[in-house]
Scaffold this active site. Sequence first.
Site, PDB file in Angstrom:
ATOM      1  N   HIS A  35      37.369  56.028  51.382  1.00 42.35           N
ATOM      2  CA  HIS A  35      38.161  55.000  50.706  1.00 42.35           C
ATOM      3  C   HIS A  35      39.568  55.042  51.279  1.00 42.35           C
ATOM      4  O   HIS A  35      40.421  55.820  50.840  1.00 42.35           O
ATOM      5  CB  HIS A  35      38.154  55.260  49.189  1.00 42.35           C
ATOM      6  CG  HIS A  35      38.847  54.201  48.386  1.00 42.35           C
ATOM      7  ND1 HIS A  35      38.593  54.012  47.045  1.00 42.35           N
ATOM      8  CD2 HIS A  35      39.781  53.278  48.716  1.00 42.35           C
ATOM      9  CE1 HIS A  35      39.335  53.017  46.589  1.00 42.35           C
ATOM     10  NE2 HIS A  35      40.083  52.562  47.585  1.00 42.35           N
ATOM     11  N   HIS A  37      42.457  52.266  53.133  1.00 39.66           N
ATOM     12  CA  HIS A  37      42.881  50.956  53.635  1.00 39.66           C
ATOM     13  C   HIS A  37      43.819  51.214  54.804  1.00 39.66           C
ATOM     14  O   HIS A  37      44.876  51.845  54.611  1.00 39.66           O
ATOM     15  CB  HIS A  37      43.620  50.184  52.539  1.00 39.66           C
ATOM     16  CG  HIS A  37      42.813  50.002  51.289  1.00 39.66           C
ATOM     17  ND1 HIS A  37      42.069  48.884  51.030  1.00 39.66           N
ATOM     18  CD2 HIS A  37      42.604  50.832  50.220  1.00 39.66           C
ATOM     19  CE1 HIS A  37      41.455  48.999  49.861  1.00 39.66           C
ATOM     20  NE2 HIS A  37      41.762  50.192  49.346  1.00 39.66           N
ATOM     21  N   HIS A 215      35.566  47.709  45.286  1.00 36.72           N
ATOM     22  CA  HIS A 215      36.414  48.336  44.271  1.00 36.72           C
ATOM     23  C   HIS A 215      35.932  47.844  42.904  1.00 36.72           C
ATOM     24  O   HIS A 215      35.725  46.635  42.713  1.00 36.72           O
ATOM     25  CB  HIS A 215      37.868  47.911  44.431  1.00 36.72           C
ATOM     26  CG  HIS A 215      38.602  48.558  45.574  1.00 36.72           C
ATOM     27  ND1 HIS A 215      38.137  48.582  46.844  1.00 36.72           N
ATOM     28  CD2 HIS A 215      39.804  49.210  45.593  1.00 36.72           C
ATOM     29  CE1 HIS A 215      39.015  49.208  47.622  1.00 36.72           C
ATOM     30  NE2 HIS A 215      40.037  49.604  46.885  1.00 36.72           N
ATOM     31  N   GLU A 218      38.767  50.353  38.623  1.00 36.13           N
ATOM     32  CA  GLU A 218      40.080  50.982  38.868  1.00 36.13           C
ATOM     33  C   GLU A 218      40.977  50.561  37.704  1.00 36.13           C
ATOM     34  O   GLU A 218      41.344  51.382  36.866  1.00 36.13           O
ATOM     35  CB  GLU A 218      40.656  50.504  40.208  1.00 36.13           C
ATOM     36  CG  GLU A 218      42.051  51.054  40.514  1.00 36.13           C
ATOM     37  CD  GLU A 218      42.666  50.457  41.788  1.00 36.13           C
ATOM     38  OE1 GLU A 218      42.208  49.392  42.242  1.00 36.13           O
ATOM     39  OE2 GLU A 218      43.630  51.068  42.312  1.00 36.13           O
ATOM     40  N   ASP A 296      43.105  56.460  49.731  1.00 36.00           N
ATOM     41  CA  ASP A 296      43.327  55.043  49.390  1.00 36.00           C
ATOM     42  C   ASP A 296      44.401  54.419  50.286  1.00 36.00           C
ATOM     43  O   ASP A 296      44.070  53.763  51.274  1.00 36.00           O
ATOM     44  CB  ASP A 296      43.674  54.905  47.899  1.00 36.00           C
ATOM     45  CG  ASP A 296      43.368  53.534  47.325  1.00 36.00           C
ATOM     46  OD1 ASP A 296      42.850  52.687  48.065  1.00 36.00           O
ATOM     47  OD2 ASP A 296      43.638  53.314  46.133  1.00 36.00           O
ATOM     48  N   ASP A 297      45.667  54.608  49.922  1.00 35.24           N
ATOM     49  CA  ASP A 297      46.805  54.075  50.687  1.00 35.24           C
ATOM     50  C   ASP A 297      47.825  55.199  50.820  1.00 35.24           C
ATOM     51  O   ASP A 297      48.860  55.207  50.130  1.00 35.24           O
ATOM     52  CB  ASP A 297      47.419  52.885  49.931  1.00 35.24           C
ATOM     53  CG  ASP A 297      46.418  51.759  49.746  1.00 35.24           C
ATOM     54  OD1 ASP A 297      46.171  51.012  50.703  1.00 35.24           O
ATOM     55  OD2 ASP A 297      45.854  51.658  48.632  1.00 35.24           O
TER      56      ASP A 297
HETATM   57  N1  HPA Z   1      43.057  48.710  44.879  1.00 37.50           N
HETATM   58  C1  HPA Z   1      42.788  47.425  45.130  1.00 37.50           C
HETATM   59  N2  HPA Z   1      43.138  46.836  46.268  1.00 37.50           N
HETATM   60  C2  HPA Z   1      43.763  47.562  47.191  1.00 37.50           C
HETATM   61  C3  HPA Z   1      44.060  48.884  46.980  1.00 37.50           C
HETATM   62  C4  HPA Z   1      43.682  49.495  45.766  1.00 37.50           C
HETATM   63  O1  HPA Z   1      43.914  50.686  45.483  1.00 37.50           O
HETATM   64  N3  HPA Z   1      44.693  49.315  48.113  1.00 37.50           N
HETATM   65  C5  HPA Z   1      44.750  48.279  48.949  1.00 37.50           C
HETATM   66  N4  HPA Z   1      44.194  47.203  48.404  1.00 37.50           N
HETATM   67 ZN    ZN Z   2      41.426  51.060  47.531  1.00 33.62          ZN
END
Ligand code: HPA
Ligand code: ZN
Length: 350
Positions: A35, A37, A215, A218, A296-297
């Site tokens: 996971h 991006h 996703h 969340e 994630d990021d």
């Molecule tokens: N959630 C949803 N969209 C996203 C995320 C995330 O954590 N990171 C980049 N796009």
């Molecule tokens: Zn994500």
Amino acid sequence: MNTYDGAAEPADLAPLPNESDGQAAPPVMPLAELHLHIEGTLEPGLIFALAERNGIELPYADLDELRARYEFTDLQSFLDLYYANMAVLRTEADFADMTRAYLRRAAAAGVRHAEIMLDPQAHLSRGVSLETCVNGVASVLASSQDEFGISTLLVAAFLRDLSEESALEVLEALLAMNAPIAGIGLDSAEVGNPPAKFERLFARAGEAGLRKIAHAGEEGPPSYIIEALDVLGVERVDHGIRCMEDPELVERLVADRVPLTVCPLSNVRLRAVDKLADHPLPAMLAAGLNVCVNSDDPAYFGGYVDDNFAQLESVLGLSEFDRVRLAANSISSSFASDERKAELLAELSG
Ligand code: HPA
Ligand code: ZN
């Protein structure tokens, strides 16, 4: 050193690392990052370097001013900055440099296999072509195993706050150009954009032989996870933490060993959980869910996958047994070949 002046840290997290001192403790377990991006790996230093290279004026005077923006109240407040910062990505070389920087850092974190999401629509809407973004990333992924010891797959992620028509158009264009994508995902603003909105998109991806992830859970409710499984036919759920509100769903996810790609630092930074000590990961492990840990990021959330593990250990007292289980889950839940999975699992247990 915390260089994020003025940004209050959630109570139990270490300061956001400066990218120059972000190399965390010595390696490390082999694992897969599922996971991630790629646009979320764009570090502040690289944002400034690319802005200069491309003659783009940033709305921040300096790095400190940019870093002061890295305080989020929810998913949307992060997405606003994430999309704004993409303005510096103009050429194939920009996408390639960003990808190389991630792989270098991920290798130091123990990542041996990575499944990397790219948001093509976020670039098309800025006038950057599919060829530019896809080829820029893919050109580096093609040699990632030789250069960094990381096998990689590319996933095209679609923005769920845009229409299904837009997503279908972009998917067809990706297929027409023979883009080296292994699968599709669904990301961006979750609440109000349920998985079922993209039923035809995922059906088309299935016809094209692509893997399917989304996703869900969340910020969105447990019912979105159920929809992603039942309507979209996803094989893996990104985040999925809100499944814990629905015991019947947990039972199903355990029985079917559905992988959930959990991102603890992301959940704290985006206030999906109040603090790391409250994160449901230990309960998810105890319930027998097939969870793994991801960043994630990482440029936005205070760390790469090793930083996530380090903070889980220090705040939640994650055991060695659980660390290895999480790494094994990441490898077995990946879309790598059976041979590659066996190789990495052997390395992990050796
Ligand atoms: N959630 C949803 N969209 C996203 C995320 C995330 O954590 N990171 C980049 N796009
Ligand atoms: Zn994500």
